[in-house]
Design a protein around this motif. Structure first.
Motif, PDB file in Angstrom:
ATOM      1  N   ASP A   1      17.190  46.086 145.875  1.00 48.25           N
ATOM      2  CA  ASP A   1      16.541  46.147 147.188  1.00 48.25           C
ATOM      3  C   ASP A   1      17.017  47.417 147.903  1.00 48.25           C
ATOM      4  O   ASP A   1      17.420  47.382 149.058  1.00 48.25           O
ATOM      5  CB  ASP A   1      16.863  44.884 148.002  1.00 48.25           C
ATOM      6  CG  ASP A   1      16.106  44.837 149.326  1.00 48.25           C
ATOM      7  OD1 ASP A   1      15.140  45.616 149.488  1.00 48.25           O
ATOM      8  OD2 ASP A   1      16.494  44.032 150.205  1.00 48.25           O
TER       9      ASP A   1
ATOM     10  N   HIS B   1      23.461  38.403 153.339  1.00 49.11           N
ATOM     11  CA  HIS B   1      23.462  38.177 151.893  1.00 49.11           C
ATOM     12  C   HIS B   1      24.226  39.283 151.191  1.00 49.11           C
ATOM     13  O   HIS B   1      24.494  40.330 151.767  1.00 49.11           O
ATOM     14  CB  HIS B   1      22.023  38.130 151.377  1.00 49.11           C
ATOM     15  CG  HIS B   1      21.192  39.272 151.896  1.00 49.11           C
ATOM     16  ND1 HIS B   1      20.418  39.175 153.029  1.00 49.11           N
ATOM     17  CD2 HIS B   1      21.042  40.551 151.469  1.00 49.11           C
ATOM     18  CE1 HIS B   1      19.819  40.323 153.261  1.00 49.11           C
ATOM     19  NE2 HIS B   1      20.191  41.188 152.332  1.00 49.11           N
TER      20      HIS B   1
ATOM     21  N   PHE C   1      15.772  36.635 150.905  1.00 46.37           N
ATOM     22  CA  PHE C   1      15.045  37.827 150.455  1.00 46.37           C
ATOM     23  C   PHE C   1      14.868  37.724 148.937  1.00 46.37           C
ATOM     24  O   PHE C   1      14.535  36.658 148.435  1.00 46.37           O
ATOM     25  CB  PHE C   1      15.769  39.086 150.943  1.00 46.37           C
ATOM     26  CG  PHE C   1      15.762  39.171 152.455  1.00 46.37           C
ATOM     27  CD1 PHE C   1      14.673  39.712 153.119  1.00 46.37           C
ATOM     28  CD2 PHE C   1      16.804  38.655 153.223  1.00 46.37           C
ATOM     29  CE1 PHE C   1      14.616  39.754 154.502  1.00 46.37           C
ATOM     30  CE2 PHE C   1      16.754  38.690 154.604  1.00 46.37           C
ATOM     31  CZ  PHE C   1      15.665  39.242 155.246  1.00 46.37           C
TER      32      PHE C   1
ATOM     33  N   GLN D   1      19.531  38.429 145.828  1.00 44.37           N
ATOM     34  CA  GLN D   1      20.321  38.559 147.064  1.00 44.37           C
ATOM     35  C   GLN D   1      20.699  37.185 147.630  1.00 44.37           C
ATOM     36  O   GLN D   1      20.095  36.716 148.603  1.00 44.37           O
ATOM     37  CB  GLN D   1      19.513  39.328 148.121  1.00 44.37           C
ATOM     38  CG  GLN D   1      19.274  40.786 147.772  1.00 44.37           C
ATOM     39  CD  GLN D   1      18.173  41.394 148.627  1.00 44.37           C
ATOM     40  OE1 GLN D   1      17.025  40.969 148.585  1.00 44.37           O
ATOM     41  NE2 GLN D   1      18.520  42.383 149.425  1.00 44.37           N
TER      42      GLN D   1
ATOM     43  N   ARG E   1      24.461  48.369 162.216  1.00 43.18           N
ATOM     44  CA  ARG E   1      23.195  47.635 162.283  1.00 43.18           C
ATOM     45  C   ARG E   1      23.393  46.325 161.536  1.00 43.18           C
ATOM     46  O   ARG E   1      23.781  46.315 160.370  1.00 43.18           O
ATOM     47  CB  ARG E   1      22.067  48.432 161.649  1.00 43.18           C
ATOM     48  CG  ARG E   1      20.756  47.661 161.505  1.00 43.18           C
ATOM     49  CD  ARG E   1      19.731  48.518 160.792  1.00 43.18           C
ATOM     50  NE  ARG E   1      18.439  47.891 160.572  1.00 43.18           N
ATOM     51  CZ  ARG E   1      18.111  47.176 159.490  1.00 43.18           C
ATOM     52  NH1 ARG E   1      18.992  46.963 158.538  1.00 43.18           N
ATOM     53  NH2 ARG E   1      16.901  46.684 159.357  1.00 43.18           N
TER      54      ARG E   1
ATOM     55  N   ASP F   1      21.931  43.695 159.668  1.00 38.17           N
ATOM     56  CA  ASP F   1      20.696  43.460 158.926  1.00 38.17           C
ATOM     57  C   ASP F   1      20.356  41.971 158.913  1.00 38.17           C
ATOM     58  O   ASP F   1      21.235  41.130 158.737  1.00 38.17           O
ATOM     59  CB  ASP F   1      20.901  43.968 157.481  1.00 38.17           C
ATOM     60  CG  ASP F   1      19.670  43.802 156.631  1.00 38.17           C
ATOM     61  OD1 ASP F   1      18.670  44.468 156.934  1.00 38.17           O
ATOM     62  OD2 ASP F   1      19.704  42.996 155.669  1.00 38.17           O
ATOM     63  N   ALA F   2      19.095  41.675 159.102  1.00 35.38           N
ATOM     64  CA  ALA F   2      18.572  40.310 158.902  1.00 35.38           C
ATOM     65  C   ALA F   2      19.426  39.248 159.593  1.00 35.38           C
ATOM     66  O   ALA F   2      19.725  38.197 159.020  1.00 35.38           O
ATOM     67  CB  ALA F   2      18.488  40.027 157.396  1.00 35.38           C
TER      68      ALA F   2
ATOM     69  N   GLU G   1      19.178  43.451 163.973  1.00 38.93           N
ATOM     70  CA  GLU G   1      17.822  43.467 163.421  1.00 38.93           C
ATOM     71  C   GLU G   1      17.295  42.042 163.418  1.00 38.93           C
ATOM     72  O   GLU G   1      17.565  41.269 162.501  1.00 38.93           O
ATOM     73  CB  GLU G   1      17.796  44.021 161.988  1.00 38.93           C
ATOM     74  CG  GLU G   1      16.369  44.267 161.532  1.00 38.93           C
ATOM     75  CD  GLU G   1      16.062  43.900 160.080  1.00 38.93           C
ATOM     76  OE1 GLU G   1      14.984  44.261 159.607  1.00 38.93           O
ATOM     77  OE2 GLU G   1      16.889  43.231 159.429  1.00 38.93           O
TER      78      GLU G   1
ATOM     79  N   HIS H   1      11.932  52.302 157.227  1.00 39.64           N
ATOM     80  CA  HIS H   1      11.950  52.293 155.763  1.00 39.64           C
ATOM     81  C   HIS H   1      11.227  51.087 155.165  1.00 39.64           C
ATOM     82  O   HIS H   1      11.033  51.011 153.962  1.00 39.64           O
ATOM     83  CB  HIS H   1      13.404  52.298 155.293  1.00 39.64           C
ATOM     84  CG  HIS H   1      14.144  51.064 155.747  1.00 39.64           C
ATOM     85  ND1 HIS H   1      14.366  50.774 157.076  1.00 39.64           N
ATOM     86  CD2 HIS H   1      14.679  50.039 155.062  1.00 39.64           C
ATOM     87  CE1 HIS H   1      15.011  49.625 157.167  1.00 39.64           C
ATOM     88  NE2 HIS H   1      15.220  49.150 155.965  1.00 39.64           N
ATOM     89  N   ASP H   2      10.900  50.127 156.001  1.00 39.22           N
ATOM     90  CA  ASP H   2      10.214  48.930 155.525  1.00 39.22           C
ATOM     91  C   ASP H   2       8.709  49.069 155.756  1.00 39.22           C
ATOM     92  O   ASP H   2       8.248  50.053 156.309  1.00 39.22           O
ATOM     93  CB  ASP H   2      10.736  47.703 156.268  1.00 39.22           C
ATOM     94  CG  ASP H   2      12.146  47.334 155.819  1.00 39.22           C
ATOM     95  OD1 ASP H   2      12.461  47.549 154.630  1.00 39.22           O
ATOM     96  OD2 ASP H   2      12.926  46.857 156.657  1.00 39.22           O
TER      97      ASP H   2
ATOM     98  N   ARG I   1       8.559  49.232 148.751  1.00 40.42           N
ATOM     99  CA  ARG I   1       8.364  50.096 149.914  1.00 40.42           C
ATOM    100  C   ARG I   1       8.742  51.545 149.613  1.00 40.42           C
ATOM    101  O   ARG I   1       8.980  52.343 150.524  1.00 40.42           O
ATOM    102  CB  ARG I   1       9.201  49.541 151.083  1.00 40.42           C
ATOM    103  CG  ARG I   1       8.678  48.207 151.602  1.00 40.42           C
ATOM    104  CD  ARG I   1       9.799  47.315 152.093  1.00 40.42           C
ATOM    105  NE  ARG I   1      10.605  46.827 150.968  1.00 40.42           N
ATOM    106  CZ  ARG I   1      11.723  46.131 151.098  1.00 40.42           C
ATOM    107  NH1 ARG I   1      12.170  45.834 152.296  1.00 40.42           N
ATOM    108  NH2 ARG I   1      12.404  45.735 150.030  1.00 40.42           N
TER     109      ARG I   1
ATOM    110  N   ARG J   1       9.719  56.140 151.207  1.00 43.27           N
ATOM    111  CA  ARG J   1      11.142  56.497 151.050  1.00 43.27           C
ATOM    112  C   ARG J   1      11.296  57.707 150.131  1.00 43.27           C
ATOM    113  O   ARG J   1      12.311  57.872 149.473  1.00 43.27           O
ATOM    114  CB  ARG J   1      11.916  55.301 150.479  1.00 43.27           C
ATOM    115  CG  ARG J   1      11.844  54.071 151.372  1.00 43.27           C
ATOM    116  CD  ARG J   1      12.484  52.836 150.738  1.00 43.27           C
ATOM    117  NE  ARG J   1      12.391  51.692 151.633  1.00 43.27           N
ATOM    118  CZ  ARG J   1      12.883  50.490 151.370  1.00 43.27           C
ATOM    119  NH1 ARG J   1      13.496  50.261 150.224  1.00 43.27           N
ATOM    120  NH2 ARG J   1      12.774  49.517 152.240  1.00 43.27           N
TER     121      ARG J   1
HETATM  122  C1  BGC Z   1      15.867  45.538 155.641  1.00 46.64           C
HETATM  123  C2  BGC Z   1      15.035  45.534 154.392  1.00 46.64           C
HETATM  124  C3  BGC Z   1      15.703  44.637 153.379  1.00 46.64           C
HETATM  125  C4  BGC Z   1      15.981  43.246 153.953  1.00 46.64           C
HETATM  126  C5  BGC Z   1      16.895  42.460 153.101  1.00 46.64           C
HETATM  127  C6  BGC Z   1      15.851  44.121 156.053  1.00 46.64           C
HETATM  128  O1  BGC Z   1      15.382  43.644 157.110  1.00 46.64           O
HETATM  129  O2  BGC Z   1      15.368  46.378 156.637  1.00 46.64           O
HETATM  130  O3  BGC Z   1      14.860  46.818 153.886  1.00 46.64           O
HETATM  131  O4  BGC Z   1      14.884  44.520 152.252  1.00 46.64           O
HETATM  132  O5  BGC Z   1      16.605  43.334 155.211  1.00 46.64           O
HETATM  133  O6  BGC Z   1      18.178  42.988 153.157  1.00 46.64           O
END
Ligand code: BGC
Length: 547
Positions: free
Chosen positions: A65, A108, A170, A174, A204, A206-207, A248, A313-314, A393, A397
């Motif tokens: 990922d 994760h 995800f 993961q 940041r 993430d998730a 995020e 990036h997504d 994605r 990138r």
């Molecule tokens: C990131 C993605 C990633 C996902 C799982 C997100 O929100 O921006 O690029 O695939 O988290 O880690």
């Protein structure tokens, strides 16, 4: 050490440049971007006028990922260099007054992470097995949606070694960490400390909505998750004042706002729902989508800040729109089904705008003037194209285009060796779209972007000001003020492809002189009658309301 300057609210005035080490510049000629390469381009980043860099994950990872599947939280992927290279980069960035934001992927790990390997080999009731979320059936937590719906059919995956299913929000590679195990929280805090000790300025998260699972819920935004965030924030406030957590949480405004807590959770959080509505407002030539979502956005604590973006990036996520609006967005911006992925669109800004620079500038006008800290996605400042024939994605990138030479100046490697091919679409290929060409042209998108950033930087109102819609009597035109201390900025933007006239209600500013910010020309003084302005197609004005 973290960067100089002791303004603990720096993230409110920041302009963030988002990039991937792998995509920016290859310093050792192996076809993959690295820290040495990135360092060699810091002058470029600095000259853009941004104040911070956010780097996508650069840790050891099997890259299923793109690095969000981390196999070792404390290291650097050898492809990108060494930890020393990272520290050199950090020093160089700080020397230029640029802050650095890195990723803390809290939800994760990779299935290759030693924690997961240990978990699957440990006895079922042990604290090590308990680092992840296990089940004997796939029936638990059935209220949770599947996020990567083009790739996964369940949030459970079978592990033959453990003889049990594990939970993953995800990719199945993961597995989700189990926050009900106190050791997990401790381990995550230790990871956070490692990077903050090295001197990174922000993390940041993430998730972040998915940390906990509870039966009978959708397993998002649970109170337990907010409790963990409060603990992380208290830890930062105590040990690392001035550093920032950027959450995020791809959620509706009322749920997203909860990630600020009472000013005691994330310092900043993405405002996801505003993003697709900028695109909708533009294609519908109607301000309502933007005005409506900002009206639905609750106020945020004094020390908190939204982060806003046009692309990242997504995929351009359409999770936070109605089904009808999603279909509208797909029909408008992704007619070719291959441009669609999961619940979104895998395209960059310039192609989404059909390479119409007036539209690109208008979108950037919103990015730089609506409430929140803007995040610019690498390459969008030169109008880079995309390639949605690439998997996942990856099409957004691709390597940064520095010049017209081989590999767009990104790498000296054999073109076949690059981590992803350079864009070769005739409209966006390296001969046409590159930094060098645009640096030589004062009318390029790059030159315009630098200028707009510079103008924004002269007024704290853009980062910190209030937001008030100004009635324009014309739904094609969005007008608003941003006021901070004794400074008010007026933004007037024409969403239509035709010229428009507006009569603005500026009665609150009678007697002041609107000074246009790019040219510093004074416009007629505001009187007690509506203020008439004409705007060309997709034109916008930023005025300083003086006096
Ligand atoms: C990131 C993605 C990633 C996902 C799982 C997100 O929100 O921006 O690029 O695939 O988290 O880690």
């Amino acid at each position: 050490m973290s960067t100089a300057g002791n303004d603990s609210l720096w993230y409110k005035d920041a302009i963030i440049y988002q990039t991937h080490v792998r995509a920016f510049c290859d310093g050792n000629g192996d076809g993959i971007g690295d820290f040495r390469g990135l360092m060699s381009k810091l002058d470029y980043v600095q000259a853009l006028g941004v104040t911070a860099i956010w780097l996508l994950p650069f840790y050891p990872s099997p890259l299923k990922d793109d690095g969000y599947d981390i196999a070792d939280y404390s290291g650097v992927h050898p492809m990108y260099g060494t930890l020393q290279d990272f520290m050199d980069f950090l020093d160089e960035a700080h020397r230029r007054g640029l802050r650095v934001i890195t990723e803390l992927v809290v939800n994760h790990t990779s299935d290759q992470h030693p924690w997961f390997q240990r978990a699957r080999h440990s006895p079922p009731d042990s604290e090590w097995r308990d680092f992840y979320v296990w089940s004997d059936t796939v029936d638990r937590y059935s209220g949770a949606r599947i996020i990567f719906k083009d790739f996964e059919i369940s949030n459970w995956a079978w592990d033959p070694i453990a003889g049990a299913y594990y939970w993953h929000r995800f990719y199945s590679s993961q597995p989700d960490l189990n926050y009900d195990n106190p050791l997990v929280k401790q381990a995550v805090i230790a990871t956070m400390d490692d990077w903050l000790d090295l001197g990174v300025d922000g993390l940041r998260l993430d998730a972040v909505p998915y940390l906990y699972e509870r039966e009978g819920t959708n397993c998002e935004n649970l109170p337990e998750t907010h409790q963990v965030l409060k603990e992380l924030r208290a830890h930062i406030d105590q040990r690392y004042p001035g550093r920032m957590l950027l959450g995020e949480a791809n959620q509706w405004p009322q749920d997203a706002v909860a990630y600020f807590g009472e000013g005691d959770e994330c310092h900043a959080a993405f405002h996801f729902p505003v993003m697709p509505r900028l695109y909708m407002a533009l294609s519908k030539e109607d301000r309502s989508p933007i005005v409506d979502i900002l009206r639905q956005t609750p106020p945020i604590p004094e020390n908190s800040q939204w982060a806003i973006f046009l692309r990242n990036h997504d995929e351009l996520t359409l999770e936070m729109v109605t089904e009808e609006d999603r279909q509208y967005m797909w029909d408008t911006y992704a007619k070719d089904a291959r441009a669609r992925i999961n619940l979104g669109i895998r395209r960059r800004l310039a192609p989404l705008m059909n390479n119409d620079w007036r539209k690109i500038e208008l979108m950037n006008c919103f990015l730089l003037s609506l409430p929140g800290t803007p995040i610019i996605y690498y390459g969008d400042e030169i109008g880079m194209g995309d390639n949605y024939y690439l998997a996942d994605r990856n099409g957004v990138r691709t390597p940064m285009q520095w010049n017209a030479e081989r590999n767009a100046g990104f790498s000296s490697a054999n073109p076949q060796q690059l981590y992803l091919p350079v864009i070769s679409d005739p409209e966006y290929r390296r001969e046409t779209v590159n930094v060098e060409v645009q640096q030589g042209n004062p009318h390029s998108l790059l030159a315009w972007t630098r200028r707009a950033i510079m103008v924004r930087q002269q007024h704290k109102a853009f980062g910190r000001g209030t937001f008030t819609v100004v009635e324009s009597g014309n739904r094609h035109v969005l007008a608003y003020t941003r006021c901070h201390a004794d400074n008010c900025i007026l933004v007037v933007a024409n969403l239509s492809q035709a010229a428009q006239c507006v009569d603005l209600d500026l009665s609150a500013f009678t007697g002041s002189t609107p000074v246009e910010l790019f040219g510093r020309n004074a416009f007629p003084v505001v009187s007690d009658t509506p203020y008439r302005l004409a705007l060309g197609a997709h034109e916008f004005f930023w005025f300083d309301l003086v006096g």
